[in-house]
Design an enzyme around this catalytic site. Structure first.
Site, mmCIF file in Angstrom:
data_model
loop_
_atom_site.group_PDB
_atom_site.id
_atom_site.type_symbol
_atom_site.label_atom_id
_atom_site.label_comp_id
_atom_site.label_asym_id
_atom_site.label_seq_id
_atom_site.Cartn_x
_atom_site.Cartn_y
_atom_site.Cartn_z
ATOM 1 N N HIS A 159 36.120 6.606 -40.096
ATOM 2 C CA HIS A 159 34.955 6.868 -39.236
ATOM 3 C C HIS A 159 33.624 6.663 -39.966
ATOM 4 C CE1 HIS A 159 33.879 9.344 -35.400
ATOM 5 N NE2 HIS A 159 32.943 8.467 -35.673
ATOM 6 N N LYS A 213 39.939 7.422 -35.002
ATOM 7 C CA LYS A 213 39.247 7.338 -36.299
ATOM 8 C C LYS A 213 39.623 8.498 -37.213
ATOM 9 C CE LYS A 213 35.530 5.429 -33.520
ATOM 10 N NZ LYS A 213 35.497 6.205 -32.269
ATOM 11 N N TYR A 253 35.342 14.068 -31.809
ATOM 12 C CA TYR A 253 34.788 14.217 -30.447
ATOM 13 C C TYR A 253 35.390 15.453 -29.760
ATOM 14 C CZ TYR A 253 33.598 9.268 -31.333
ATOM 15 O OH TYR A 253 33.153 8.100 -31.891
ATOM 16 N N ASP A 262 38.180 4.337 -26.534
ATOM 17 C CA ASP A 262 37.776 4.605 -27.914
ATOM 18 C C ASP A 262 37.686 6.119 -28.120
ATOM 19 O OD1 ASP A 262 36.471 3.345 -30.474
ATOM 20 O OD2 ASP A 262 35.272 5.112 -29.943
#
Ligand code: A2P
Length: 317
Positions: free
Chosen positions: A110, A77, A48, A43
């Protein structure tokens, strides 16, 4: 490995590796290690800030013959600064380029929150865009086009309320197939779970271990510790496993995908092995008593003041 089925019969491994908070310099090793152990679901998300390093790990895993692309499930996302007709496809293409992939298995919106395009993390209310100016249905429509272009096999959502899901279902050609939300014993999301079962929407649990490695500004100093709750400890003793393994097994028992993050080789393996733990009806009943409507990811970190967003309209509208 247990899987969740999608409408075209594609199967997503119910257990995957989370990569939020996996630092650059560590995530490469974590992904390589996870794939070697047997993880088949990763994921990701551009926010990130590590997708390029994950891409390198994936490339090297393919080149070394550890796994084939078609045997992996990769989710990413759409970040909040790329809502709207014109931004979705370029955002997905950037993620694909960083991950060094031709397609994703699953692409999620997201958050049901839009920022101005040049804003990565807003510092004040006027950096948000109101959803009446950039409706979620328009962003969804652009996501649908990405499926038609073969850039992603499936599309879904993250952090959506039941009401927002209902609105989107009513305005979509492709029904959302996933909602990725916070789920753990302190926040069990029973109503959402029932709704999604009826609508054939799969769920993924984020922060399944309580995300204790969050930055301080994302933490509430009084928050409880999931991994040290007496009922979780007792259940772990009973099964001769660790508290984290109980939390992972609990989600899998509910048919909810679970993506614990770790960059530690021992814990990456330990988490993978939790898939073989069978919790009993009595264990599930005991753990169900922990539901306390407590979110670790409260949304309070968004500087909503002077924007059209509130915590109430984020989580409930
Ligand atoms: P680490 O990466 O050092 O293993 P979440 O998935 O809820 O976001 O939680 C991630 C946090 O939980 C990280 O701090 C991670 O640390 C830690 N963690 C991951 N697996 C385990 C485990 N098996 N036991 C204890 N802590 C774990």
């Amino acid at each position: 490995m247990k899987t969740l089925e999608f409408s075209n019969n594609d199967l997503m491994p119910i257990f995957g590796l989370g990569t939020w908070k996996s630092e650059k310099g560590e995530v490469y090793k974590a992904v390589r290690e996870a794939i070697k152990i047997g993880y088949r679901h990763i994921d990701c998300a551009p926010i990130y800030m590590n997708e390029d390093e994950i891409g390198k790990a994936l490339q090297d895993a393919f080149a070394d013959g550890d796994v084939k692309r078609e045997d992996l499930w990769i989710t990413s996302k759409l970040w909040c600064n790329s809502h709207g007709e014109e931004y979705v496809k370029p955002a997905l293409q950037k993620t694909l380029s960083d991950l060094q992939l031709d397609y994703l298995d699953l692409y999620l919106i997201h958050w049901p929150i839009a920022f101005k395009h040049d804003v990565i993390l807003p510092e004040k209310g006027d950096e948000f865009i109101c959803l009446t100016d950039v409706p979620l249905s328009i962003t969804w429509n652009a996501m649908e086009k990405c499926v038609a272009l073969g850039l992603t096999k499936h599309i879904g959502l993250s952090n959506f309320s039941i009401k927002k899901l209902e609105d989107l279902i009513a305005n979509s050609s492709i029904k959302p197939e996933m909602n990725q939300i916070e789920i753990h014993p302190f926040f069990q999301q029973n109503e959402m779970h029932e709704f999604c079962k009826e609508e054939n929407i799969n769920l993924t649990a984020y922060s399944p271990l309580g995300s204790m490695d969050r930055a301080d500004f994302l933490k509430n100093p009084k928050e409880p510790n999931l991994l040290e709750h007496p009922i979780i400890l007792e259940t772990a003793m009973l099964h001769q496993c660790t508290p984290a393994q109980v939390l992972i097994a609990w989600s899998i028992n509910r048919n909810i995908a679970v993506i614990p993050k770790s960059t530690n080789p021992g814990r990456i393996k330990q988490n993978f092995e939790a898939q073989s733990i069978q919790l009993s009806t009595s264990d599930m009943h005991q753990i169900s008593k922990l539901n306390s409507n407590f979110r670790f990811i409260s949304g309070e970190f968004f500087p909503f003041e002077d924007s059209s967003y509130t915590l109430d309209n984020l989580w409930n509208d």
